[in-house]
Enzyme design. Sequence first.
Site, PDB file in Angstrom:
ATOM      1  N   LYS A  67       0.810  -1.209   0.000  1.00 26.85           N
ATOM      2  CA  LYS A  67       0.000   0.000   0.000  1.00 26.85           C
ATOM      3  C   LYS A  67       0.850   1.268   0.000  1.00 26.85           C
ATOM      4  CE  LYS A  67      -4.335  -1.948   1.525  1.00 26.85           C
ATOM      5  NZ  LYS A  67      -5.464  -1.905   2.453  1.00 26.85           N
ATOM      6  N   ARG A  90      -3.091 -10.433   4.962  1.00 27.81           N
ATOM      7  CA  ARG A  90      -3.530 -10.442   3.563  1.00 27.81           C
ATOM      8  C   ARG A  90      -2.442  -9.802   2.692  1.00 27.81           C
ATOM      9  NH1 ARG A  90      -6.446  -7.128  -0.010  1.00 27.81           N
ATOM     10  NH2 ARG A  90      -7.909  -8.262  -1.348  1.00 27.81           N
TER      11      ARG A  90
END
Length: 343
Positions: free
Chosen positions: A288, A323
Amino acid sequence: MWRRLVEPMGLLFGQMAQAAIQQGVALPLQNSTAAFTTVLLIDGDKVSGPMPVGAVPNTWLPVVQRLVSPVSDAGLPSGPLVMGILNTTPDSFSCAGQHLQAENAVHAGRQMVHDGAGMLDIGGESTRPGAQVISPQQEWERVAPVLEGLRHTLPDVPLSVDTRNSLVMERALAAGVRVINDVSALEHDPDALPLLADKDCGVVLMHMRGTPQTMQEHTHYTDVACDVVRELGQRVDAAVAAGIARGRLMVDPGFGFAKTNEQNTALLRRILLLANLGCRVVCALSRKRMIGALTGVTDPAQRDSGTVAASLAALPFGNPLLRVHNVAAMAQGVRVWQGVYGA
């Protein structure tokens, strides 16, 4: 209910944690090998402490107990679980289009399981900032052949579908999916709550404000960590009130969704506040923007080392779901952490 929160601090691990618990100077953190010796008591915007766990006032003991109570695993394997990401979209922020063909996605899923994934998360709709909206039918057409291929080749591996649409949820569950992972925490589709109340699957509630198209307009927080936990707590309450058993619920703080890079960092630093919710925690930091901001790496595909380092902050929970795109790197990081802190 969520005005009062307890923040665990002063962590101990392994035999040292067990000894401190027996001596009455620490409490176990959920069902992990970790224990906490100190807490902050947060009542609205008033903070007391840090104070030893033995000095906590009696009126706060029920709140402290939320951090201690065992967490249901929603039918999934116990311990840290690496969740491999399979985005079947042409426009995801990372690996865009790589798994658009079902054959490629199934092959990638098999490799992820070989590399250490305990479950796979399949998504057919990109939820990156400003992502294009597609219909539930289009989303299902992307996901369906991948689910079919994975169920055929990996029948024992738990599958999750990343969706906010009840049509996709219902069809995915009929196809054998065990977990529904909803970035809207079941707010997007009014049919989602009653649908899932009649099922027995696990349900991931993720924190987000607004929609993927508008979320970056909603980044004002008084205290980002406390606000996220309280807002997620409201979604947990709504799910339980609708008939979804609390033990089926998992929570994801939503890194990158309606949060600035600075807020994401502050939230990660205080991730253990999520223990107040009494649910298994999903940590989804993979590649991210915050990893890029902290490392200076602009290419998302080159952010796996930073992803592993950041994700390890969730390991004290004992049963986190991590994840990630790069399963092999994350699985290796988990093994090292367990070797040092888990025994």
